[in-house]
Design a protein around this motif. Structure first.
Motif, PDB file in Angstrom:
ATOM      1  N   THR A 125       0.829  -1.202   0.000  1.00 25.05           N
ATOM      2  CA  THR A 125       0.000   0.000   0.000  1.00 25.05           C
ATOM      3  C   THR A 125       0.863   1.252   0.000  1.00 25.05           C
ATOM      4  O   THR A 125       0.584   2.223  -0.715  1.00 25.05           O
ATOM      5  CB  THR A 125      -0.933   0.007   1.222  1.00 25.05           C
ATOM      6  N   ARG A 126       1.942   1.231   0.790  1.00 25.60           N
ATOM      7  CA  ARG A 126       2.840   2.390   0.815  1.00 25.60           C
ATOM      8  C   ARG A 126       3.487   2.603  -0.549  1.00 25.60           C
ATOM      9  O   ARG A 126       3.674   3.739  -0.997  1.00 25.60           O
ATOM     10  CB  ARG A 126       3.899   2.198   1.903  1.00 25.60           C
ATOM     11  N   SER A 127       3.822   1.508  -1.226  1.00 29.11           N
ATOM     12  CA  SER A 127       4.403   1.618  -2.566  1.00 29.11           C
ATOM     13  C   SER A 127       3.364   2.125  -3.570  1.00 29.11           C
ATOM     14  O   SER A 127       3.633   3.019  -4.367  1.00 29.11           O
ATOM     15  CB  SER A 127       4.945   0.247  -3.003  1.00 29.11           C
ATOM     16  N   HIS A 146       3.333   3.314  -7.705  1.00 27.19           N
ATOM     17  CA  HIS A 146       3.991   2.150  -8.312  1.00 27.19           C
ATOM     18  C   HIS A 146       2.932   1.203  -8.866  1.00 27.19           C
ATOM     19  O   HIS A 146       2.151   0.611  -8.123  1.00 27.19           O
ATOM     20  CB  HIS A 146       4.858   1.442  -7.277  1.00 27.19           C
ATOM     21  N   ALA A 147       2.905   1.043 -10.195  1.00 29.25           N
ATOM     22  CA  ALA A 147       1.851   0.282 -10.869  1.00 29.25           C
ATOM     23  C   ALA A 147       1.823  -1.185 -10.441  1.00 29.25           C
ATOM     24  O   ALA A 147       0.746  -1.763 -10.249  1.00 29.25           O
ATOM     25  CB  ALA A 147       2.023   0.385 -12.379  1.00 29.25           C
ATOM     26  N   ALA A 148       2.988  -1.812 -10.300  1.00 32.85           N
ATOM     27  CA  ALA A 148       3.018  -3.231  -9.927  1.00 32.85           C
ATOM     28  C   ALA A 148       2.421  -3.446  -8.546  1.00 32.85           C
ATOM     29  O   ALA A 148       1.684  -4.415  -8.317  1.00 32.85           O
ATOM     30  CB  ALA A 148       4.451  -3.751  -9.976  1.00 32.85           C
ATOM     31  N   ALA A 149       2.722  -2.540  -7.608  1.00 30.26           N
ATOM     32  CA  ALA A 149       2.141  -2.651  -6.261  1.00 30.26           C
ATOM     33  C   ALA A 149       0.628  -2.482  -6.318  1.00 30.26           C
ATOM     34  O   ALA A 149      -0.123  -3.179  -5.623  1.00 30.26           O
ATOM     35  CB  ALA A 149       2.766  -1.609  -5.342  1.00 30.26           C
ATOM     36  N   MET A 150       0.167  -1.567  -7.157  1.00 28.84           N
ATOM     37  CA  MET A 150      -1.272  -1.370  -7.308  1.00 28.84           C
ATOM     38  C   MET A 150      -1.953  -2.641  -7.810  1.00 28.84           C
ATOM     39  O   MET A 150      -3.015  -3.036  -7.310  1.00 28.84           O
ATOM     40  CB  MET A 150      -1.532  -0.231  -8.296  1.00 28.84           C
ATOM     41  N   ALA A 151      -1.331  -3.281  -8.791  1.00 27.08           N
ATOM     42  CA  ALA A 151      -1.923  -4.487  -9.379  1.00 27.08           C
ATOM     43  C   ALA A 151      -1.972  -5.624  -8.368  1.00 27.08           C
ATOM     44  O   ALA A 151      -2.970  -6.361  -8.295  1.00 27.08           O
ATOM     45  CB  ALA A 151      -1.125  -4.901 -10.613  1.00 27.08           C
ATOM     46  N   ILE A 152      -0.909  -5.772  -7.585  1.00 26.22           N
ATOM     47  CA  ILE A 152      -0.899  -6.833  -6.569  1.00 26.22           C
ATOM     48  C   ILE A 152      -1.966  -6.564  -5.516  1.00 26.22           C
ATOM     49  O   ILE A 152      -2.678  -7.471  -5.078  1.00 26.22           O
ATOM     50  CB  ILE A 152       0.494  -6.950  -5.920  1.00 26.22           C
ATOM     51  N   LEU A 153      -2.099  -5.308  -5.109  1.00 22.22           N
ATOM     52  CA  LEU A 153      -3.139  -4.956  -4.142  1.00 22.22           C
ATOM     53  C   LEU A 153      -4.530  -5.239  -4.711  1.00 22.22           C
ATOM     54  O   LEU A 153      -5.420  -5.708  -3.989  1.00 22.22           O
ATOM     55  CB  LEU A 153      -3.032  -3.479  -3.762  1.00 22.22           C
ATOM     56  N   GLY A 154      -4.706  -4.973  -5.983  1.00 21.10           N
ATOM     57  CA  GLY A 154      -5.984  -5.292  -6.617  1.00 21.10           C
ATOM     58  C   GLY A 154      -6.304  -6.763  -6.475  1.00 21.10           C
ATOM     59  O   GLY A 154      -7.439  -7.142  -6.127  1.00 21.10           O
TER      60      GLY A 154
END
Length: 338
Positions: A260-262, A267-275
Motif C-alpha cells: 500500500t505504501r508503494s 507504483h503500478a506493480a504494487a497497485m496491481a498486486i493490491l488489486g
C-alpha cells in the motif's frame, strides 16, 4: 632577476603586443607579485591577451568572471567556451560542468557529455567521474553504460569514492563487469551509512541471485532499510517477500502494508498486486471488489495491461452504485496520500 626587473620586462613586451607577456602581466597583477593585487589591471591585460586569442588567458578570465566579486556567469561561460574550443582541457572540463549544472548557460546534458569527453580524453581525472556518471545515470538518449563504466573505473582507480560507489551499483545490477565481492563490500559499507541506492541495489541483487548467490534473508534486510526510507520499489519487493514468505515469515498484513505504501507513491506493480489481494479473501486485507477495481484502474492508467483485464472482469460483479463509488475513489486518489 629581481621582481621589479621582471615586471619591467613584462610591461615592455606587453606594450609591444607580445601575447604571452600580456597574459603573464595579467597574472602578475592577479597574484599580487611585486606589490598589491590589482584586479583591474589583471582583467585589462588578460582581456587583451584573450581577445588576441590566448587560450590560457581566456580560461583565467572565465575563472575571474565565475568566482570574482563582480561575478558574471554568462561572461565566464563565454570565455570558457572560447578556451575550450581551442582545445584547453581544463576549460573543456569546466564547460562540461557549466552545461551539466546550467551555470551561465541553459542546462544541456548532451553538450556536457561532449565537453567532458573532450577533457577526459586529454586525461582530466575530474572529467572521468562526471562523464561516467552522466553516461550511466543520464537521460536514455545519452546512456552508454559500458563507456560510462570504463570512465568510472579510471576515476575509481584514482581514488574517487563516488566513482567507486557508482561502479559498484552497476556491477551489482548486472550492467557492468567487475569484482562482485569487492563491489558488494563497497555497497554494504554505503548501505550501513544510510545510502538508499546501495540498500536497494543489494536487496535486489540478493533477491534475484543473478550477479551473486541469492540470499533472501539478507535481501529482506536491505530492502527493509530502503523501504523504511520510503522507496516505492523497495516497498514493493519487501511486500512481495512477506506475501510469499521468502526470506521472512509469511505475513499478509505486512505485505499489504508495504504494498500500500508503494502503491500510494504511484507504483503500478504494487497497485496491481493490491488489486489481486482485495479481490480474494484472507490475504492481509478484507475482500473488497470496489477497492480491487480502484487499484486495478490506477495500475491500468500506468500502463499495466493485465490490470485492465482484471478490472474488466471485476466490473461485471459490481452494481451501478458500486461502480460509481469505484470511479469516485479513482478520481479522488492522489499520489503520496495515505
Amino acid at each position: 632577476m629581481k621582481e621589479e626587473q621582471i615586471l619591467e620586462v613584462l610591461q615592455r613586451k606587453a606594450m609591444m603586443g607580445d601575447i604571452p607577456a600580456m597574459r603573464e602581466l595579467g597574472l602578475w597583477h592577479l597574484r599580487g607579485k611585486g606589490g598589491e593585487r590589482n584586479g583591474a589591471e589583471a582583467v585589462k591585460w588578460l582581456r587583451k591577451a584573450g581577445v588576441a586569442g590566448d587560450a590560457k588567458a581566456r580560461f583565467q578570465l572565465g575563472q575571474l568572471y565565475a568566482r570574482g566579486p563582480g561575478r558574471k556567469p554568462e561572461e565566464a561561460f563565454r570565455w570558457f567556451r572560447l578556451a575550450a574550443e581551442q582545445g584547453l582541457a581544463a576549460a573543456q572540463n569546466v564547460l562540461g560542468i557549466l552545461y551539466a549544472d546550467g551555470q551561465g548557460v541553459a542546462k544541456d546534458e548532451a553538450e556536457a557529455v561532449k565537453w567532458f569527453r573532450s577533457a577526459a580524453e586529454q586525461g582530466v581525472s575530474m572529467a572521468w567521474e562526471r562523464l561516467g556518471l552522466l553516461l550511466v545515470n543520464g537521460p536514455d538518449a545519452l546512456r552508454a553504460v559500458q563507456e560510462g563504466g570504463r570512465w568510472l573505473t579510471k576515476a575509481a582507480e584514482q581514488g574517487s569514492a563516488t566513482a567507486r560507489r557508482s561502479l559498484a551499483l552497476l556491477v551489482m545490477a548486472g550492467e557492468a563487469n567487475g569484482d562482485v565481492t569487492l563491489c558488494r563490500e563497497v555497497l554494504e559499507e554505503a548501505g550501513r551509512q544510510g545510502d538508499l541506492e546501495a540498500q536497494l541495489c543489494l536487496g535486489r541483487a540478493l533477491q534475484e541471485g543473478k550477479v551473486c548467490a541469492a540470499d533472501l534473508t539478507r535481501a529482506a534486510y536491505w530492502l527493509d532499510l530502503a523501504a523504511r526510507q520510503n522507496h516505492p520499489e523497495a516497498q514493493l519487493h519487501l511486500g512481495a517477500l512477506y506475501f510469499a514468505g521468502r526470506g521472512v515469515a509469511q505475513d499478509y498484513r505486512q505485505a499489504a502494508e508495504w504494498l500500500t505504501r508503494s502503491a500510494n507513491q504511484g507504483h503500478a506493480a504494487a497497485m496491481a498486486i493490491l488489486g489481486s489481494m482485495y479481490a480474494t479473501t484472507g490475504q492481509g486485507v478484507a475482500q473488497d471488489f470496489v477497492q480491487a477495481v480502484v487499484w486495478f484502474s490506477l495500475a491500468e492508467r500506468r500502463g499495466d495491461g493485465n490490470a485492465a483485464h482484471y478490472r474488466q472482469l471485476l466490473t461485471t460483479l459490481l452494481s451501478e452504485t458500486q461502480l460509481q463509488e469505484a470511479s469516485r475513489r479513482v478520481a479522488e486518489w492522489k499520489e503520496g496520500a495515505g
